[in-house]
Design an enzyme around this catalytic site. Structure first.
Site, PDB file in Angstrom:
ATOM      1  CD  GLU A  43      38.906  -7.835  50.504  1.00 31.14           C
ATOM      2  OE1 GLU A  43      37.934  -7.868  51.301  1.00 31.14           O
ATOM      3  OE2 GLU A  43      39.662  -8.811  50.338  1.00 31.14           O
TER       4      GLU A  43
ATOM      5  CG  HIS B  97      41.235  -2.404  57.119  1.00 29.98           C
ATOM      6  ND1 HIS B  97      40.856  -2.893  58.347  1.00 29.98           N
ATOM      7  CD2 HIS B  97      40.764  -1.133  57.047  1.00 29.98           C
ATOM      8  CE1 HIS B  97      40.176  -1.965  58.997  1.00 29.98           C
ATOM      9  NE2 HIS B  97      40.104  -0.902  58.229  1.00 29.98           N
TER      10      HIS B  97
END
Length: 311
Positions: free
Chosen positions: A268, A243
């Protein structure tokens, strides 16, 4: 002369129309963009053990969020007493980020603490993943060691040996300017690992899911803290969630006032593959990213993923 009801309603509506854009504009002013949830730390400059400065409880919450601090007595967690436990946590933080471990909230510590960062904690279940670790360079030798700065999550979760191709999908309302940066981020990992990646439609099943979230999310997720704080987070295998923080200022091209979409995606995705944080500032898996900066995979990142998967 008294206003008739219809005129009164019309007048009220007109006032609403005039004021509404002002409120919207105010939320987007540069001053608000600079109002980071970490800015309270600046007011604690010079604080050290023995102080009872207002706001120290926020510092405790900050360090607890990223794994440095845990009080069994919650009263101490919420007070403004700069005690020995907090001093120890500050020193550990300073050591992790190559700052002289004085235990005092000095200028260098403030600069580091107020920089936007990944939401994944540096310390998990008491294990400090930011500290360099000695590892054997040659399995046949017990005397030759090198120092590694990359790290893995607890119990080193990873994708099974047969799972070398991973699919990803973007949320239905994913910003169009973020699509290509995410694709380029996956390409970096594709070019340097045994993994390959492909995007599927947003209504299809996939190994990985990428979305933008805000401060209010569901019970099985972690909300963000507004602009200037935690910029993104992701979960290790086999969870597959990544996210971005929708409240940050993002850019797909170099912008000194915005976070780089591709750079954060490369970081990420490293978490999605099983890497934790690195203590090397040049590494993509370093926990912090400043506006305007772009980074690519570093030798420490590549070595880490190869060691994790025995490649």
């Amino acid at each position: 002369m008294a206003l008739k009801p219809f005129h009164l309603i019309s007048f009220t509506f007109l006032i609403f129309l005039l004021l509404a854009p002002i409120g919207q504009a105010k939320r987007n002013t540069p001053s608000d963009k600079n109002s980071s949830p970490f800015n309270f730390i600046k007011k604690l400059k010079g604080c050290h053990k023995g102080n009872t400065t207002k706001g120290i409880h926020e510092l405790k919450a900050y360090l607890e969020k990223f794994g440095y601090l845990e009080y069994l007595n919650k009263t101490h967690a919420n007070d403004d007493d700069f005690d020995e436990t907090l001093e120890s946590a500050v020193k550990t933080y300073q050591e992790n980020y190559h700052i002289k471990p004085t235990g005092t909230i000095d200028t260098e510590t403030i600069a580091k603490m107020t920089t936007p960062r990944c939401g994944v904690p540096d310390i998990i279940n008491g294990t400090n993943y930011m500290q360099p670790k000695k590892r054997k360079h040659d399995p046949s030798s017990s005397s030759i060691h090198t120092v590694s700065h990359y790290s893995f999550f607890p119990r080193s979760p990873k994708w099974p040996p047969t799972k070398t191709h991973l699919t990803y999908r973007l949320s239905p309302n994913f910003p169009t300017n973020a699509v290509d940066p995410v694709a380029r981020a996956f390409q970096q990992w594709d070019s340097n690992t045994h993994f390959s990646f492909s995007r599927v439609q947003s209504n299809q099943n996939s190994d990985l899911v990428i979305d933008f979230h805000g401060q209010d999310v569901g019970a099985n997720d972690e909300g963000f803290d507004g602009p200037g704080g935690t910029a993104a987070h992701a979960w290790p295998p086999p969870d597959g969630r990544f996210h971005y923080d929708v409240d940050e200022r993002w850019s797909s091209v170099p912008d000194p006032n915005a976070l780089d979409l591709e750079t954060v995606a490369v970081h990420e995705i490293g978490h999605l593959l099983g890497l934790h944080h690195s203590s090397v500032e040049a590494a993509i898996m370093y926990s912090r990213i400043t506006p305007g900066r772009t980074k690519n995979l570093h030798t420490d990142d590549i070595e880490g993923i190869r060691v994790l998967y025995n490649r």
